[in-house]
Design a protein around this motif. Structure first.
Motif, mmCIF file in Angstrom:
data_model
loop_
_atom_site.group_PDB
_atom_site.id
_atom_site.type_symbol
_atom_site.label_atom_id
_atom_site.label_comp_id
_atom_site.label_asym_id
_atom_site.label_seq_id
_atom_site.Cartn_x
_atom_site.Cartn_y
_atom_site.Cartn_z
ATOM 1 N N ASP A 163 7.284 16.242 -4.190
ATOM 2 C CA ASP A 163 7.292 15.008 -3.407
ATOM 3 C C ASP A 163 8.357 15.125 -2.323
ATOM 4 O OD1 ASP A 163 5.444 14.100 -5.207
ATOM 5 O OD2 ASP A 163 6.787 12.668 -6.205
ATOM 6 N N ASN A 164 7.994 14.790 -1.077
ATOM 7 C CA ASN A 164 8.996 14.899 -0.015
ATOM 8 C C ASN A 164 8.806 13.794 1.015
ATOM 9 O OD1 ASN A 164 7.539 16.173 2.569
ATOM 10 N ND2 ASN A 164 6.703 17.155 0.738
ATOM 11 N N SER A 165 9.811 13.636 1.860
ATOM 12 C CA SER A 165 9.830 12.540 2.813
ATOM 13 C C SER A 165 8.941 12.826 4.018
ATOM 14 C CB SER A 165 11.255 12.273 3.287
ATOM 15 O OG SER A 165 11.258 11.231 4.239
ATOM 16 N N GLN A 166 8.162 11.840 4.387
ATOM 17 C CA GLN A 166 7.298 11.945 5.556
ATOM 18 C C GLN A 166 8.052 11.620 6.841
ATOM 19 O OE1 GLN A 166 3.640 9.732 5.028
ATOM 20 N NE2 GLN A 166 3.428 9.409 7.231
ATOM 21 N N MET A 167 9.208 10.968 6.711
ATOM 22 C CA MET A 167 9.952 10.493 7.876
ATOM 23 C C MET A 167 11.446 10.748 7.691
ATOM 24 S SD MET A 167 7.589 8.723 9.706
ATOM 25 C CE MET A 167 8.435 7.487 10.671
ATOM 26 N N ASP A 168 12.163 10.775 8.805
ATOM 27 C CA ASP A 168 13.615 10.614 8.725
ATOM 28 C C ASP A 168 13.885 9.152 8.353
ATOM 29 O OD1 ASP A 168 13.926 13.197 9.542
ATOM 30 O OD2 ASP A 168 14.480 12.696 11.614
ATOM 31 N N GLY A 169 14.718 8.949 7.354
ATOM 32 C CA GLY A 169 14.986 7.577 6.922
ATOM 33 C C GLY A 169 15.890 7.532 5.717
ATOM 34 N N PHE A 170 15.559 6.643 4.768
ATOM 35 C CA PHE A 170 16.406 6.431 3.606
ATOM 36 C C PHE A 170 15.530 6.323 2.365
ATOM 37 C CE2 PHE A 170 18.608 5.022 7.309
ATOM 38 C CZ PHE A 170 19.895 5.491 7.123
ATOM 39 N N ALA A 171 15.817 7.190 1.377
ATOM 40 C CA ALA A 171 15.115 7.122 0.101
ATOM 41 C C ALA A 171 15.644 5.922 -0.667
ATOM 42 C CB ALA A 171 15.333 8.407 -0.687
ATOM 43 N N VAL A 172 14.724 5.083 -1.167
ATOM 44 C CA VAL A 172 15.124 3.850 -1.843
ATOM 45 C C VAL A 172 14.194 3.582 -3.021
ATOM 46 C CG1 VAL A 172 16.009 2.809 0.291
ATOM 47 C CG2 VAL A 172 13.616 2.423 -0.377
ATOM 48 N N ARG A 173 14.534 2.549 -3.788
ATOM 49 C CA ARG A 173 13.598 1.954 -4.727
ATOM 50 C C ARG A 173 12.913 0.809 -3.964
ATOM 51 N NH1 ARG A 173 15.102 3.017 -10.290
ATOM 52 N NH2 ARG A 173 17.030 4.248 -10.365
ATOM 53 N N ALA A 187 14.106 7.507 -6.739
ATOM 54 C CA ALA A 187 13.546 6.887 -5.537
ATOM 55 C C ALA A 187 12.022 6.886 -5.633
ATOM 56 C CB ALA A 187 14.001 7.637 -4.298
ATOM 57 N N ASP A 188 11.397 5.873 -5.039
ATOM 58 C CA ASP A 188 9.934 5.829 -5.042
ATOM 59 C C ASP A 188 9.354 5.474 -3.676
ATOM 60 O OD1 ASP A 188 10.369 3.108 -4.778
ATOM 61 O OD2 ASP A 188 9.842 2.632 -6.861
ATOM 62 N N ALA A 189 10.209 5.425 -2.647
ATOM 63 C CA ALA A 189 9.740 5.111 -1.295
ATOM 64 C C ALA A 189 10.782 5.575 -0.289
ATOM 65 C CB ALA A 189 9.487 3.610 -1.143
ATOM 66 N N VAL A 190 10.362 5.606 0.981
ATOM 67 C CA VAL A 190 11.277 5.937 2.078
ATOM 68 C C VAL A 190 11.195 4.820 3.110
ATOM 69 C CG1 VAL A 190 11.750 7.520 3.998
ATOM 70 C CG2 VAL A 190 11.123 8.434 1.748
#
Length: 445
Positions: free
Chosen positions: A81-91, A140-143
């Motif tokens: 699982d990896n980030s699609q965007m520059d941003g912040f991993a969060v719940r 984390a489950d979202a960005v």
């Protein structure tokens, strides 16, 4: 004294029948015109040529070549699982109430770039700054994209971040195996490797494939009248060698590795020696000129001394005189094309192109005829398949084709401006505007 005084009886060896001289298989029977049908001649040549044996090669070297194996993935893509965007991993639950008017503020507990493992788990009520492609940290489950935060304006995002928009669980996360699963079929045998498929294989960790190599094609233009382009014509009757360059370029366009050789001579021994010298590096030989019935058609005179040859008149215009041979000890296939430039080019499309594709293991080997509407009347001569140089254009959602210039075989200018060949069958002498005709597109596979 000998025990026996009788003479020895010497048995005569049984006569050995000489092996019959090798010959080419029986050629196809001529058609109603007494000449060979174009499709019959093409299929006959194809029956005498086998695809080149495959070998393992690096991905980039295999670009444009046909695979000789099925390839299955041995990994998931993405592999994590990896980030699609520059941003912040969060719940997602931690930012569910965020709005433009009432942003939520979260502490930033870590920074995570692409390629970093990210050992720190995300604690409830916090965020981890994350770059595109970096693995989603545990917990984390979202960005939240950087555009949804004050970091977009350069005002935060280092130690804490204001979040102005909520995100749902799974938002902006590339899930493991969402593209390719371990065991999925990536490529099929016979597929041609292009840039996109090479990217897929490389992304799956594959660096080598089993493919057929590029055929080594030697193009030999013959004739005492020939002069290399760039050199001055010094004698009336001399011409620059258009055929050699044109046919070599056409072979390159089909993916072959090409050498061009010019034989500015009509001396049989010179032609025999030059062609014989090329056999060691050729998977296919192509000559232009010297296959008709003239006194100086030296290729037709010489080639039977080097191998098994077939010469035929094909019911097509241009390109009636055609020759084929299996030359030398290794039986290298050789196509002998007529010398007029348009005849040579049309013959290449009809016969040489299919052979190159057969050597490469590429399907279909021949052009696929495409229906078009005649934009203007077209005249032909019955008894021969007429290849008319033409331009295909799109008009109100349909393909319209018009002839370019005349039917003469020397008109290089008209040939250069066409993008198709119109096929006017043997039984056609007139096509009306609006009639359906079939064409070979020269600007498409």
């Amino acid at each position: 004294m000998a025990l026996f005084g009788r003479k020895k009886i010497v048995e005569e060896p049984e006569p050995v029948e000489p092996e019959p001289a090798p010959t080419l298989p029986e050629p196809p029977a001529p058609g109603a015109s007494g000449m060979r049908i174009m499709e019959d001649h093409r299929d006959y040549l194809l029956s005498l040529v086998e695809p080149l044996p495959p070998f393992g090669m690096n991905l980039l070297d295999a670009w444009g070549l046909a695979l000789c194996e099925d390839i299955d993935s041995e990994t998931d893509l993405p592999a994590f699982d990896n980030s699609q965007m520059d941003g912040f991993a969060v719940r997602a639950a931690d930012v569910a109430a965020a709005t433009q008017g009432e942003p939520l503020v979260l502490p930033v507990v870590a920074h995570l770039a692409a390629g970093e493992a990210g050992s720190e788990a995300l604690a409830e009520g916090s965020a981890i700054k994350i770059m595109t492609g970096a693995p989603i940290p545990e917990g984390a489950d979202a960005v939240v994209p950087i555009e949804f935060t004050d970091a977009a304006a350069g005002q935060g995002g280092q130690e804490k971040v204001k979040v102005y928009e909520a995100v749902e669980e799974g938002a902006y996360v590339r899930r493991r195996a969402s593209d390719i699963r371990d065991g999925d079929r990536l490529m099929h045998r016979g597929q041609v490797l292009d840039a996109r498929s090479i990217g897929l294989l490389a992304g799956a960790g594959i660096d080598k494939v089993l493919a057929r190599p590029r055929p080594r094609v030697v193009v030999v233009s013959t004739g005492a009248e020939l002069v290399e382009p760039g050199r001055t014509i010094s004698t009336p009757g001399q011409i620059h060698d258009a055929n050699g360059f044109m046919i070599a370029a056409a072979a390159k366009a089909e993916g072959a590795q090409v050498w061009r050789v010019q034989v500015p001579s009509d001396d049989p021994e010179t032609v025999r020696e030059v062609i014989g010298d090329q056999l060691i590096r050729a998977d296919l030989l192509v000559t232009t000129g010297g296959v008709s019935k003239g006194d100086h058609d030296v290729v037709k005179q010489v080639m039977p001394t080097l191998g098994l040859c077939d010469f035929a008149e094909v019911a097509m215009q241009p390109g009636k005189p055609q020759g084929f041979g299996l030359i030398g000890e290794d039986r290298v296939p050789m196509v002998m094309l007529p010398g007029n430039p348009v005849s040579a080019y049309v013959s290449f499309q009809a016969f040489v192109r299919p052979l190159i594709r057969r050597l490469m293991g590429v399907e279909p080997v021949g052009h696929t005829p495409v229906p078009c509407v005649a934009g203007s009347p077209m005249q032909s001569v019955k008894g021969k398949l007429q290849f008319g140089r033409a331009v295909v254009r799109e008009e109100r959602g349909r393909r319209v084709v018009d002839l370019v210039g005349g039917h003469s075989s020397h008109l290089l200018g008209d040939l250069a401006h066409c993008n198709a060949l119109v096929l006017l069958d043997e039984d056609i002498d007139l096509v009306h505007a609006g009639d359906r005709v079939m064409v070979w597109r020269l600007d498409h596979d």
